[in-house]
Design an enzyme around this catalytic site. Structure first.
Site, PDB file in Angstrom:
ATOM      1  N   SER A 148       0.827  -1.200   0.000  1.00 55.46           N
ATOM      2  CA  SER A 148       0.000   0.000   0.000  1.00 55.46           C
ATOM      3  C   SER A 148       0.866   1.257   0.000  1.00 55.46           C
ATOM      4  O   SER A 148       1.660   1.456  -0.927  1.00 55.46           O
ATOM      5  CB  SER A 148      -0.977  -0.032   1.179  1.00 55.46           C
ATOM      6  OG  SER A 148      -1.997   0.921   1.013  1.00 55.46           O
ATOM      7  N   GLU A 242      -9.932  -4.483  -5.271  1.00 54.24           N
ATOM      8  CA  GLU A 242      -9.464  -3.289  -4.561  1.00 54.24           C
ATOM      9  C   GLU A 242      -9.553  -2.038  -5.424  1.00 54.24           C
ATOM     10  O   GLU A 242      -9.370  -2.085  -6.650  1.00 54.24           O
ATOM     11  CB  GLU A 242      -8.050  -3.485  -4.035  1.00 54.24           C
ATOM     12  CG  GLU A 242      -6.982  -3.833  -5.025  1.00 54.24           C
ATOM     13  CD  GLU A 242      -5.617  -3.914  -4.343  1.00 54.24           C
ATOM     14  OE1 GLU A 242      -5.209  -2.895  -3.747  1.00 54.24           O
ATOM     15  OE2 GLU A 242      -4.980  -4.963  -4.411  1.00 54.24           O
ATOM     16  N   HIS A 272      -7.720  -5.319  -0.924  1.00 54.39           N
ATOM     17  CA  HIS A 272      -6.509  -4.543  -0.714  1.00 54.39           C
ATOM     18  C   HIS A 272      -5.675  -5.169   0.405  1.00 54.39           C
ATOM     19  O   HIS A 272      -6.211  -5.612   1.423  1.00 54.39           O
ATOM     20  CB  HIS A 272      -6.890  -3.105  -0.349  1.00 54.39           C
ATOM     21  CG  HIS A 272      -5.734  -2.177  -0.180  1.00 54.39           C
ATOM     22  ND1 HIS A 272      -4.855  -1.895  -1.193  1.00 54.39           N
ATOM     23  CD2 HIS A 272      -5.304  -1.455   0.896  1.00 54.39           C
ATOM     24  CE1 HIS A 272      -3.943  -1.052  -0.770  1.00 54.39           C
ATOM     25  NE2 HIS A 272      -4.190  -0.777   0.504  1.00 54.39           N
TER      26      HIS A 272
END
Length: 302
Positions: A148, A242, A272
């Site tokens: 991320s 995601e 995600h």
């Protein structure tokens, strides 16, 4: 179909977003507390030891496998939207990666925004590379990995090192990377109903805290806008549920066009940062194992 365990990740993330929706004015301390719960999604790895260390101004955890088979080390930068999570939320993921790879993994507790906005986290990451060099690792044997926001940081760090004429890592692994802080990817809309974690308003708020006035198109803040020529091989793994799917797909396309060796792994039905279910969900186990096997080909034996 997704496994029962990976469905549990969606339930956890749904709980996170439902609590945010119920309390849209939640303060940063509350959001950070919720993010710290993510560590429970990962199972404890076996055959790994841990040591907390001081890395410049930051703390870190070194995850060391009992069977050391690779000559290098990995600098791991955690996700959390640049404003939350820690070395503790990602310790177990780092441990699994270390065990599979046969090399130590440093999970860095870099400084968070808004207290330490851009480029503080990048500065901390660069200092961590120097720390690893001081531990005896050659720069060309220090791989980068992150998820991320951490996937953003490891990519941006490589761009910065290249621009400074400094040694580059042998490889980069980015799990569900957030690479465009303008949040312009099409899947912010098309996957909004399926992503139980990242929604545009939350992402935009986190980006604002991190950027602190810096343009979201600054290539070191949003690597998708960087000149990617000359970067080392990159492994990008992401799910098709995601909202950041477009970030990965656009980055892979741009990197390949720039001549970068890119390996992309798309996991159907995955959320995600689904890799945080490592040790519990087969999909997460497969991706982390694939990334470790890919990384191992970038190093020789000790």
């Amino acid at each position: 179909m997704p496994s029962v365990e990976s469905d549990a990740l969606r339930v956890h993330f749904n709980s996170f977003t439902e609590r945010l929706a119920a309390n849209p004015d939640a303060d940063l301390a509350t959001i950070r507390a919720m993010l710290e719960e993510l560590h429970a999604r990962s199972a404890e790895p076996t055959d790994v030891t841990y040591a907390e260390v001081n890395v410049g101004e930051c703390a870190g955890i070194v995850c060391t496998p009992m069977k050391h088979t690779a000559r290098g080390a990995v600098l791991y930068l955690h996700g959390g939207g640049f404003v939350g999570s820690s070395m503790h939320t990602h310790r177990k993921l780092g441990g699994h990666l270390a065990r599979l790879l046969g090399a130590p993994v440093l999970v860095l507790d870099y400084r968070l925004a808004p207290e330490a906005p851009f480029p503080a986290a990048l500065d901390d990451a660069a200092a961590a590379v120097e720390w690893l060099v001081g531990q005896g690792f050659a720069p060309e044997d220090i791989a980068f990995a992150g998820d991320s926001a951490g996937g953003n940081l490891v990519t941006a760090l490589a761009v910065r090192l290249r621009d400074q004429g400094l040694p580059l890592p042998p490889a980069i692994v980015a799990f569900s990377p957030w690479l465009d802080l303008r949040c312009t990817g099409a899947t912010f809309e098309t996957n909004a109903a399926s992503d139980a974690f990242v929604q545009r308003p939350v992402a935009e708020n986190m980006a604002t805290m991190y950027l602190n006035g810096t343009s979201p198109t600054d290539p070191l803040a949003s690597p998708i806008y960087a000149d990617l020529r000359g970067l080392p091989p990159i492994y990008v793994a992401y799910g098709d549920q995601e909202t950041l799917q477009s970030d990965s797909e656009r980055f892979v396309e741009r990197a390949r066009a720039a001549g970068v060796d890119v390996t992309a792994e798309l996991s159907p039905g995955m959320q995600h940062v689904y890799v945080l279910m490592v040790g519990r969900a087969p999909e997460a186990d497969a991706t982390v194992a694939n990334a470790a096997a890919w990384l191992a080909t970038r190093w020789g034996k000790p």
